[in-house]
Motif scaffolding. Structure first.
Motif, mmCIF file in Angstrom:
data_model
loop_
_atom_site.group_PDB
_atom_site.id
_atom_site.type_symbol
_atom_site.label_atom_id
_atom_site.label_comp_id
_atom_site.label_asym_id
_atom_site.label_seq_id
_atom_site.Cartn_x
_atom_site.Cartn_y
_atom_site.Cartn_z
ATOM 1 N N UNK A 69 0.532 -1.160 -0.220
ATOM 2 C CA UNK A 69 0.180 0.436 -0.229
ATOM 3 C C UNK A 69 1.258 1.189 -0.021
ATOM 4 N N UNK A 70 1.719 1.330 0.692
ATOM 5 C CA UNK A 70 2.585 2.064 0.718
ATOM 6 C C UNK A 70 3.689 2.451 -0.668
ATOM 7 N N UNK A 71 3.772 1.608 -1.310
ATOM 8 C CA UNK A 71 4.135 1.922 -2.593
ATOM 9 C C UNK A 71 2.770 2.234 -3.713
ATOM 10 N N UNK A 72 2.122 1.930 -3.162
ATOM 11 C CA UNK A 72 1.181 2.332 -4.366
ATOM 12 C C UNK A 72 0.688 3.879 -4.105
ATOM 13 N N UNK A 73 1.286 4.525 -2.749
ATOM 14 C CA UNK A 73 0.827 5.423 -2.364
ATOM 15 C C UNK A 73 2.186 6.322 -2.759
ATOM 16 N N UNK A 74 3.348 6.204 -2.416
ATOM 17 C CA UNK A 74 4.396 7.531 -2.625
ATOM 18 C C UNK A 74 4.705 6.694 -4.388
ATOM 19 N N UNK A 76 7.321 5.809 -6.246
ATOM 20 C CA UNK A 76 8.452 5.664 -5.999
ATOM 21 C C UNK A 76 9.465 4.973 -7.003
ATOM 22 N N UNK A 77 10.772 5.852 -7.478
ATOM 23 C CA UNK A 77 11.556 4.631 -9.083
ATOM 24 C C UNK A 77 12.628 4.572 -8.552
ATOM 25 N N UNK A 78 12.182 2.906 -8.131
ATOM 26 C CA UNK A 78 12.344 1.975 -7.021
ATOM 27 C C UNK A 78 14.207 1.964 -7.545
ATOM 28 N N UNK A 79 15.336 2.159 -7.346
ATOM 29 C CA UNK A 79 16.489 1.546 -8.021
ATOM 30 C C UNK A 79 17.225 0.257 -7.389
ATOM 31 N N UNK A 80 16.751 0.135 -6.249
ATOM 32 C CA UNK A 80 17.646 -1.128 -5.854
ATOM 33 C C UNK A 80 16.550 -1.481 -5.016
ATOM 34 N N UNK A 81 16.326 -2.817 -5.187
ATOM 35 C CA UNK A 81 15.626 -3.802 -4.017
ATOM 36 C C UNK A 81 16.895 -4.576 -3.410
ATOM 37 N N UNK A 82 17.511 -4.958 -2.301
ATOM 38 C CA UNK A 82 17.995 -6.115 -1.367
ATOM 39 C C UNK A 82 17.424 -6.332 -1.078
ATOM 40 N N UNK A 113 9.352 -13.287 -2.955
ATOM 41 C CA UNK A 113 8.645 -13.634 -3.591
ATOM 42 C C UNK A 113 7.728 -12.039 -4.275
ATOM 43 N N UNK A 114 6.666 -11.633 -2.646
ATOM 44 C CA UNK A 114 5.894 -10.699 -2.491
ATOM 45 C C UNK A 114 6.637 -9.620 -2.906
ATOM 46 N N UNK A 115 7.508 -8.871 -1.710
ATOM 47 C CA UNK A 115 8.772 -8.018 -2.480
ATOM 48 C C UNK A 115 8.980 -7.694 -3.678
ATOM 49 N N UNK A 116 9.651 -8.965 -4.234
ATOM 50 C CA UNK A 116 9.723 -8.632 -5.494
ATOM 51 C C UNK A 116 8.574 -7.894 -6.317
ATOM 52 N N UNK A 117 7.974 -9.123 -6.753
ATOM 53 C CA UNK A 117 6.530 -8.982 -7.239
ATOM 54 C C UNK A 117 5.787 -7.478 -7.339
ATOM 55 N N UNK A 118 5.843 -6.964 -5.805
ATOM 56 C CA UNK A 118 5.588 -5.567 -5.523
ATOM 57 C C UNK A 118 6.150 -4.466 -5.945
ATOM 58 N N UNK A 119 7.169 -4.743 -6.035
ATOM 59 C CA UNK A 119 7.827 -3.512 -6.351
ATOM 60 C C UNK A 119 8.533 -3.598 -7.660
ATOM 61 N N UNK A 120 8.278 -4.471 -8.265
ATOM 62 C CA UNK A 120 8.594 -3.833 -9.903
ATOM 63 C C UNK A 120 7.719 -3.381 -10.355
ATOM 64 N N UNK A 121 6.738 -3.187 -10.356
ATOM 65 C CA UNK A 121 6.694 -2.571 -10.591
ATOM 66 C C UNK A 121 6.922 -0.944 -11.007
#
Length: 259
Positions: A69-74, A76-82, A113-121
């Motif tokens: 939900x935070x991603x949808x609100x913010x 953002x442009x995510x450069x790195x996901x670790x 997997x959840x973090x990755x799939x929800x961050x990829x957009x």
């Protein structure tokens, strides 16, 4: 440069990923994710980049949804996901509780997997994903069976996703170290009458493993495997009969393992 998101950021390799990325890049913001707010606050004080502390337990569905939900609100442009959050537990099938094994699967696999799939957009060309695998992923390990299996999953998932994302210009690097000096052992040894290795050598320096991993991610590599000993095990798992590698592991155990 967008933002960097690091899970397991309060200690161990997760913390070292935070420090390494902070020293190399100027981000709009760094999102530090872990359960322990006090430790995250201490890490944040060491950084030059602006930070956002997210106290989330990634084993809980409701906390994962908070992140989404935070991603949808913010937006953002995510450069790195670790994806560095995870844990293991030494012991045979009698010593490691079923609930503990299931929690390992939830955190090491499902949350990743959840973090990755929800961050990829929210990622674009040039973005990097770093997933924490393990040398234990190279072949099945007695007395570390569930953990090794979760890390094998991470390796296969990461490698396949790397190829799927080529057309988007996003890379996935999986890090497969051997023994690394972190808090991992404080949790992993928390089992009565534990079966496990007699010794943990060579013990690798977390900062060096992380630095190599970030270099590999920048170059777009699929794997980051640190030091000759770990590389040998990866090679052996691919080209030697499995029983040879398993017997090597059995020889490292504290007790003889009955069939």
């Amino acid at each position: 440069m967008g933002i960097a998101i690091i899970t397991g950021a309060s200690s161990g390799m997760g913390k070292d990923f935070v420090l390494e990325l902070d020293s190399r890049f100027d981000f709009d913001e760094m999102w530090l994710i872990a359960r322990r707010v006090d430790k995250l606050e201490l890490v944040a004080k060491e950084l030059k980049n602006k930070t956002r502390i997210l106290s989330l337990d990634l084993e809980k569905k409701e906390d994962l949804e908070k992140y989404s939900n935070l991603l949808k609100v913010e937006n953002p442009n995510v450069s790195f996901l670790v994806n560095s959050a995870g844990f293991g537990r030494f012991g045979n099938y009698q010593e490691v509780d079923c609930d503990v094994s299931l929690k390992m699967i939830d955190l090491n696999c499902k949350a990743l997997v959840y973090m990755t799939m929800n961050t990829l957009p929210f990622m674009s060309k040039g973005s990097r994903i770093i997933n924490l695998g393990s040398a234990s992923s190279f072949f099945p390990l007695i007395n570390l069976n569930a953990y090794a299996a979760t890390k094998a999953y991470v390796v296969h998932y990461s490698n396949a996703l790397h190829d799927e994302l080529k057309e988007r210009g996003i890379t996935v690097t999986v890090v497969c170290p051997g023994w690394v000096k972190t808090e991992f052992f404080d949790v992993a040894k928390n089992t009565e009458n534990v079966h496990g290795p007699k010794k943990y050598k060579p013990m690798l320096d977390s900062k060096k493993v992380v630095k190599k991993a970030v270099n590999a991610a920048i170059k777009g590599k699929k794997f980051s495997v640190y030091n000759w000993y770990t590389k040998f095990h990866r090679f052996g798992a691919r080209f030697f009969p499995r029983f040879i590698m398993l017997n090597t592991w059995k020889g490292m155990q504290k007790k003889n393992i009955k069939k």
